[in-house]
Design a protein around this motif. Structure first.
Motif, mmCIF file in Angstrom:
data_model
loop_
_atom_site.group_PDB
_atom_site.id
_atom_site.type_symbol
_atom_site.label_atom_id
_atom_site.label_comp_id
_atom_site.label_asym_id
_atom_site.label_seq_id
_atom_site.Cartn_x
_atom_site.Cartn_y
_atom_site.Cartn_z
ATOM 1 N N SER A 30 0.831 -1.210 0.000
ATOM 2 C CA SER A 30 0.000 0.000 0.000
ATOM 3 C C SER A 30 0.862 1.255 0.000
ATOM 4 O O SER A 30 0.571 2.229 -0.704
ATOM 5 C CB SER A 30 -0.926 0.004 1.218
ATOM 6 O OG SER A 30 -1.824 -1.090 1.185
ATOM 7 N N LEU A 31 1.940 1.254 0.796
ATOM 8 C CA LEU A 31 2.832 2.410 0.842
ATOM 9 C C LEU A 31 3.494 2.633 -0.514
ATOM 10 O O LEU A 31 3.613 3.771 -0.983
ATOM 11 C CB LEU A 31 3.902 2.219 1.919
ATOM 12 C CG LEU A 31 3.418 2.186 3.375
ATOM 13 C CD1 LEU A 31 4.622 2.019 4.307
ATOM 14 C CD2 LEU A 31 2.649 3.446 3.728
ATOM 15 N N VAL B 129 4.422 7.105 -0.954
ATOM 16 C CA VAL B 129 4.585 8.038 0.168
ATOM 17 C C VAL B 129 5.902 7.745 0.892
ATOM 18 O O VAL B 129 6.300 6.587 1.046
ATOM 19 C CB VAL B 129 3.411 7.955 1.157
ATOM 20 C CG1 VAL B 129 2.157 8.564 0.556
ATOM 21 C CG2 VAL B 129 3.146 6.522 1.587
ATOM 22 N N TYR B 130 6.552 8.820 1.335
ATOM 23 C CA TYR B 130 7.830 8.720 2.050
ATOM 24 C C TYR B 130 7.876 9.790 3.130
ATOM 25 O O TYR B 130 7.051 10.709 3.160
ATOM 26 C CB TYR B 130 9.006 8.906 1.077
ATOM 27 C CG TYR B 130 9.090 7.830 0.031
ATOM 28 C CD1 TYR B 130 9.725 6.618 0.300
ATOM 29 C CD2 TYR B 130 8.515 8.016 -1.229
ATOM 30 C CE1 TYR B 130 9.782 5.622 -0.661
ATOM 31 C CE2 TYR B 130 8.567 7.012 -2.195
ATOM 32 C CZ TYR B 130 9.205 5.828 -1.897
ATOM 33 O OH TYR B 130 9.262 4.834 -2.840
ATOM 34 N N GLU C 187 7.614 15.191 11.183
ATOM 35 C CA GLU C 187 7.676 14.280 10.033
ATOM 36 C C GLU C 187 6.605 13.196 10.101
ATOM 37 O O GLU C 187 6.100 12.740 9.068
ATOM 38 C CB GLU C 187 9.073 13.662 9.922
ATOM 39 C CG GLU C 187 9.412 12.568 10.914
ATOM 40 C CD GLU C 187 9.706 13.042 12.326
ATOM 41 O OE1 GLU C 187 9.918 12.181 13.193
ATOM 42 O OE2 GLU C 187 9.711 14.263 12.578
ATOM 43 N N ASP C 188 6.229 12.787 11.320
ATOM 44 C CA ASP C 188 5.203 11.747 11.471
ATOM 45 C C ASP C 188 3.842 12.245 10.965
ATOM 46 O O ASP C 188 3.140 11.541 10.238
ATOM 47 C CB ASP C 188 5.079 11.328 12.938
ATOM 48 C CG ASP C 188 6.405 10.929 13.546
ATOM 49 O OD1 ASP C 188 7.333 10.602 12.786
ATOM 50 O OD2 ASP C 188 6.516 10.945 14.784
ATOM 51 N N SER C 189 3.483 13.471 11.365
ATOM 52 C CA SER C 189 2.205 14.038 10.938
ATOM 53 C C SER C 189 2.163 14.232 9.428
ATOM 54 O O SER C 189 1.141 13.972 8.783
ATOM 55 C CB SER C 189 1.963 15.379 11.643
ATOM 56 O OG SER C 189 1.854 15.199 13.038
ATOM 57 N N LEU C 190 3.263 14.695 8.856
ATOM 58 C CA LEU C 190 3.311 14.880 7.403
ATOM 59 C C LEU C 190 3.162 13.551 6.674
ATOM 60 O O LEU C 190 2.479 13.466 5.642
ATOM 61 C CB LEU C 190 4.618 15.557 7.005
ATOM 62 C CG LEU C 190 4.738 17.048 7.362
ATOM 63 C CD1 LEU C 190 6.186 17.502 7.261
ATOM 64 C CD2 LEU C 190 3.851 17.882 6.460
ATOM 65 N N PHE C 191 3.789 12.510 7.206
ATOM 66 C CA PHE C 191 3.698 11.192 6.587
ATOM 67 C C PHE C 191 2.263 10.680 6.613
ATOM 68 O O PHE C 191 1.733 10.204 5.596
ATOM 69 C CB PHE C 191 4.635 10.221 7.314
ATOM 70 C CG PHE C 191 4.627 8.832 6.767
ATOM 71 C CD1 PHE C 191 5.231 8.540 5.551
ATOM 72 C CD2 PHE C 191 4.025 7.795 7.470
ATOM 73 C CE1 PHE C 191 5.226 7.242 5.045
ATOM 74 C CE2 PHE C 191 4.022 6.505 6.974
ATOM 75 C CZ PHE C 191 4.624 6.228 5.756
ATOM 76 N N ALA D 80 -3.354 10.207 -0.102
ATOM 77 C CA ALA D 80 -3.242 9.207 -1.167
ATOM 78 C C ALA D 80 -4.390 8.206 -1.150
ATOM 79 O O ALA D 80 -4.452 7.324 -2.006
ATOM 80 C CB ALA D 80 -1.910 8.465 -1.034
ATOM 81 N N GLY D 81 -5.277 8.322 -0.164
ATOM 82 C CA GLY D 81 -6.445 7.456 -0.113
ATOM 83 C C GLY D 81 -6.256 6.180 0.678
ATOM 84 O O GLY D 81 -7.114 5.275 0.606
ATOM 85 N N LEU D 82 -5.180 6.073 1.460
ATOM 86 C CA LEU D 82 -4.979 4.866 2.257
ATOM 87 C C LEU D 82 -6.003 4.811 3.387
ATOM 88 O O LEU D 82 -6.373 5.831 3.977
ATOM 89 C CB LEU D 82 -3.566 4.824 2.835
ATOM 90 C CG LEU D 82 -2.407 4.759 1.842
ATOM 91 C CD1 LEU D 82 -1.096 4.471 2.566
ATOM 92 C CD2 LEU D 82 -2.651 3.719 0.762
ATOM 93 N N ARG D 83 -6.448 3.601 3.709
ATOM 94 C CA ARG D 83 -7.402 3.390 4.787
ATOM 95 C C ARG D 83 -6.618 3.158 6.077
ATOM 96 O O ARG D 83 -5.919 2.149 6.223
ATOM 97 C CB ARG D 83 -8.311 2.214 4.472
ATOM 98 C CG ARG D 83 -9.204 2.444 3.250
ATOM 99 C CD ARG D 83 -10.000 1.208 2.873
ATOM 100 N NE ARG D 83 -9.127 0.147 2.401
ATOM 101 C CZ ARG D 83 -8.768 -0.034 1.130
ATOM 102 N NH1 ARG D 83 -9.199 0.800 0.203
ATOM 103 N NH2 ARG D 83 -7.981 -1.030 0.793
#
Length: 260
Positions: A144-145, A150-151, A166-170, A177-180
């Motif tokens: 999924s990643l 996403v990085y 960086e965690d919040s931005l990720f 990107a539409g990840l669940r």
């Protein structure tokens, strides 16, 4: 499903760290230290790929681990996390119970003063509540990643130009990107208390860095949300720098991020 732990570390002995963290699955350890090296360490639970590199930055470290990951599930972790002996069992059970989940955010015990979240029920993570979760709570399907491309940001976090976020931005990028993404009540480990690698007080750099982060997170809403953030935390954060002065510093950070 094969689970792989992705560990970011600085100046650590890899074998000792694996033991200290109680890693009993496959893993990738990226150790920021004096030079370049690569090796494998066999454990009772799997194989740990160990990379050493002189460059600094937690985002770079996590991206390097992602690049070399091969497990179906990847769990982000840090050198100060001790995993529960049954972390693999808990994580696999959670993904089996949520078959549509691309990512699950788990509980990890931390000192009360550092706690930003605690999942008391299983729920879907949205734009309203994603900003509270640290990287070491995140477990995701690697496919999924990679499909979402996403990085981690190289601008934020320990060893980078700006101190944290960086965690919040990720997570923002994953949602975009539409990840669940789900939050789960299972606790998979605890944090060993140590001195922070980035936090040194509520000083000018703290507020300026936060302003830069808010621009990247919220765009046109950066300034009103900066004021809301300061007002909500004024008793803790604004003892030495008053709220309105802290707001002016955050505004400078927002302008810096805008390039003006």
């Amino acid at each position: 499903m094969r689970l792989e732990v992705l560990v970011s570390a600085v100046e650590k002995d890899a074998a000792a760290l694996i033991s200290q963290m109680h890693i009993n699955t496959d893993a990738v350890v990226v150790n920021q230290c004096g030079g370049y090296a690569f090796g494998n360490i066999k454990t009772a639970g799997g194989c740990v790929k160990c990379f050493s590199m002189p460059e600094r930055g937690v985002g770079l470290s996590r991206n390097t681990a992602l690049l070399h990951a091969s497990g179906e599930l990847v769990l982000f972790s840090d050198e100060d996390i001790t995993l529960d002996s049954d972390y693999r069992k808990k994580i696999l059970a959670a993904f089996e119970s949520l078959p549509d989940a691309d990512m699950i955010l788990f509980n990890v015990q931390v000192a009360p003063a550092r706690r930003t979240y605690w999942n008391r029920e299983i729920h879907k993570v949205s734009w309203r509540n994603y900003g509270r979760y640290p990287a070491y709570s995140i477990c995701a399907r690697l496919s999924s990643l990679r499909r979402a491309n996403v990085y981690y940001s190289l601008l934020f976090g320990g060893g980078a130009k700006y101190s944290n976020g960086e965690d919040s931005l990720f997570l923002r990028d994953c949602l975009r990107a539409g990840l669940r993404v789900y939050a789960h009540t299972a606790c998979i480990g605890k944090e060993r208390e140590r001195e922070s690698t980035w936090f040194s007080g509520y000083h000018e750099k703290f507020f300026r860095d936060r302003g830069v982060l808010y621009h990247h997170l919220y765009g046109k809403l950066a300034l009103p949300l900066s004021l809301r953030f300061l007002w909500a935390h004024k008793k803790l954060m604004c003892r030495e720098i008053p709220v309105w002065q802290a707001f002016r510093i955050m505004r400078k950070g927002v302008r810096e991020a805008r390039g003006r």
